[in-house]
Design an enzyme around this catalytic site. Structure first.
Site, PDB file in Angstrom:
ATOM      1  N   GLY A 158      -6.037  -3.900 -12.020  1.00 32.25           N
ATOM      2  CA  GLY A 158      -5.157  -2.762 -12.228  1.00 32.25           C
ATOM      3  C   GLY A 158      -5.660  -2.269 -13.774  1.00 32.25           C
ATOM      4  O   GLY A 158      -4.874  -2.936 -14.694  1.00 32.25           O
ATOM      5  N   CYS A 191       0.948  -1.284   0.142  1.00 36.48           N
ATOM      6  CA  CYS A 191       0.173  -0.020  -0.099  1.00 36.48           C
ATOM      7  C   CYS A 191       0.909   1.443  -0.009  1.00 36.48           C
ATOM      8  O   CYS A 191       1.391   1.611   0.989  1.00 36.48           O
ATOM      9  CB  CYS A 191      -0.838  -0.082   1.241  1.00 36.48           C
ATOM     10  SG  CYS A 191      -2.013   1.619   1.071  1.00 36.48           S
TER      11      CYS A 191
END
Ligand SMILES: Cc1cc2nc3c(=O)[nH]c(=O)nc-3n(C[C@H](O)[C@H](O)[C@H](O)COP(=O)(O)O)c2cc1C
Length: 358
Positions: free
Chosen positions: A317, A195
């Site tokens: 993604g 992250c």
């Protein structure tokens, strides 16, 4: 003409979206019949299409997207304790009209709320939340609610993260949170090892195969037979992929690739675009990162095939259009999930399925 605004309202705070969302005025499409169930890490599932950790803040969000035909639903990352969100805004448009190459990310990128994308292929955003979490006393019963909102053969994954705490190490915190999520009813657990928006070691754990293995082994012990997914960030080095998979494969059934890609984000005056300290860099997602995600999936496919590893790939993604879904499958993904795409186009799963995917 611009496309419709997102279901997750990027002009209001995470808390308001949590409480009042999702707001979407149109009735969901009929649930499509499935020709054949697929196995998602051993669980019978209606399709290969899902939503990764992010837009599904609670059971209201899970229930909405389940009705829209997304069949693998990931509950936004939870922690062993409550944690606030960074202040609003948490998402900004990054007007960039082609998928990024790594060199594009070496310079700052301009981000704004004031943009009207003309098509799904021009929806690239940055998001910066800092992994907020409700306390377990809220998310545990809400996971049970989430499961009640699913149709038959839809799957609930719960994403968890752990940090170093006074009373326990980072691997222990990962493990206890995973155990709580499993006991709440999660059908599979995902550990978030990437992250860009948090500053602790947990932010880029996947870069260290050894540390990843320590966490995975403790989580595996805590959750018994429940399927386990490792979520990683972008990988361009096949050697890192090989070392990581060698250490991780004994513990996991799935690898989720990729999380957001880090970039420096400024406004049109050249100042940091997101308010508050430590937010000069934040995670990019949506159409812009698609090619980086595809590249990572391709690298992982080769490593998994070469080692004959029993690990499925969840491609994430830049799946913003049905065509993107096929690109991920062609690259070797077993499942494909959309966060940004699903926020702007909740019909994405429905339309992808209408292409008669196998
Ligand atoms: C609004 C938003 C919130 C997100 N929150 C999380 C999170 O809590 N945990 C996580 O592992 N990934 C999180 N992500 C990253 C997504 O799971 C995904 O990896 C990334 O956005 C790339 O997919 P996309 O291009 O389809 O958005 C978030 C993404 C978005 C857009």
């Amino acid at each position: 003409m611009s496309i419709a605004p997102p279901v997750y309202d990027i002009r209001i705070s995470y808390e308001e979206n949590y409480r009042n969302g999702p707001v979407f005025g149109i009735a969901p499409p009929p649930l499509q019949s499935t020709h054949q169930l697929v196995s998602f890490l051993g669980i019978p599932c209606r399709s290969r299409i899902g939503i990764p950790a992010g837009p599904l803040l609670n059971s209201d969000w899970i229930g909405f997207y389940a009705k829209m035909g997304f069949d693998i639903l990931t509950y936004k990352t939870v922690r062993s304790h409550s944690h606030p969100s960074y202040q609003n805004p948490n998402c900004l448009y990054v007007p960039f009209n082609r998928p990024f190459k790594m060199e594009d990310l070496a310079s700052p990128l301009i981000a704004t709320l004031d943009f009207h994308p003309q098509s799904m292929s021009s929806v690239t955003i940055t998001n910066s939340f800092g992994m907020p979490s409700q306390p377990p006393s809220v998310w545990i019963p809400d996971i049970r609610e989430s499961i009640n909102s699913l149709a038959q053969n839809q799957v609930l994954v719960v994403s968890v993260v752990g940090i170093e705490q006074n009373d326990c190490s980072m691997p222990e915190d990962f493990a206890r949170t995973a155990k709580m999520a499993k006991e709440a009813g999660a059908m599979a657990i995902e550990v978030n090892f990437s992250c860009p928006n948090v500053k602790g070691k947990e932010g880029q754990l996947y870069q260290s195969p050894e540390s990843s293995m320590k966490v995975l082994s403790m989580v595996r012990e805590a959750i018994g037979e429940t399927p386990l997914i490792m979520k990683v960030g972008q990988i361009s080095d096949p050697d890192l992929a090989e070392m990581l998979m060698e250490k991780a494969a004994p513990y996991i059934q799935g690898i989720g690739a990729i999380n957001t890609v880090s970039g420096t984000i400024i406004n049109s005056n050249g100042q940091p675009a997101l308010p508050g300290p430590g937010r000069e860099r934040s995670g990019l997602c949506g159409a812009g990162i698609r090619n980086l995600a595809l590249q990572t999936v391709g690298i992982l496919r080769k490593v998994i095939d070469k080692g004959n590893l029993k690990v499925d790939i969840i491609g994430v993604g830049g799946y913003n259009t049905p065509d993107d879904y096929q690109l991920f499958i062609n690259e070797g993904a077993d499942f494909v999930m959309s966060a940004t795409g699903a926020m702007w186009d909740p019909y994405l799963a429905y339309v992808t399925k209408q292409r008669d995917i196998s």
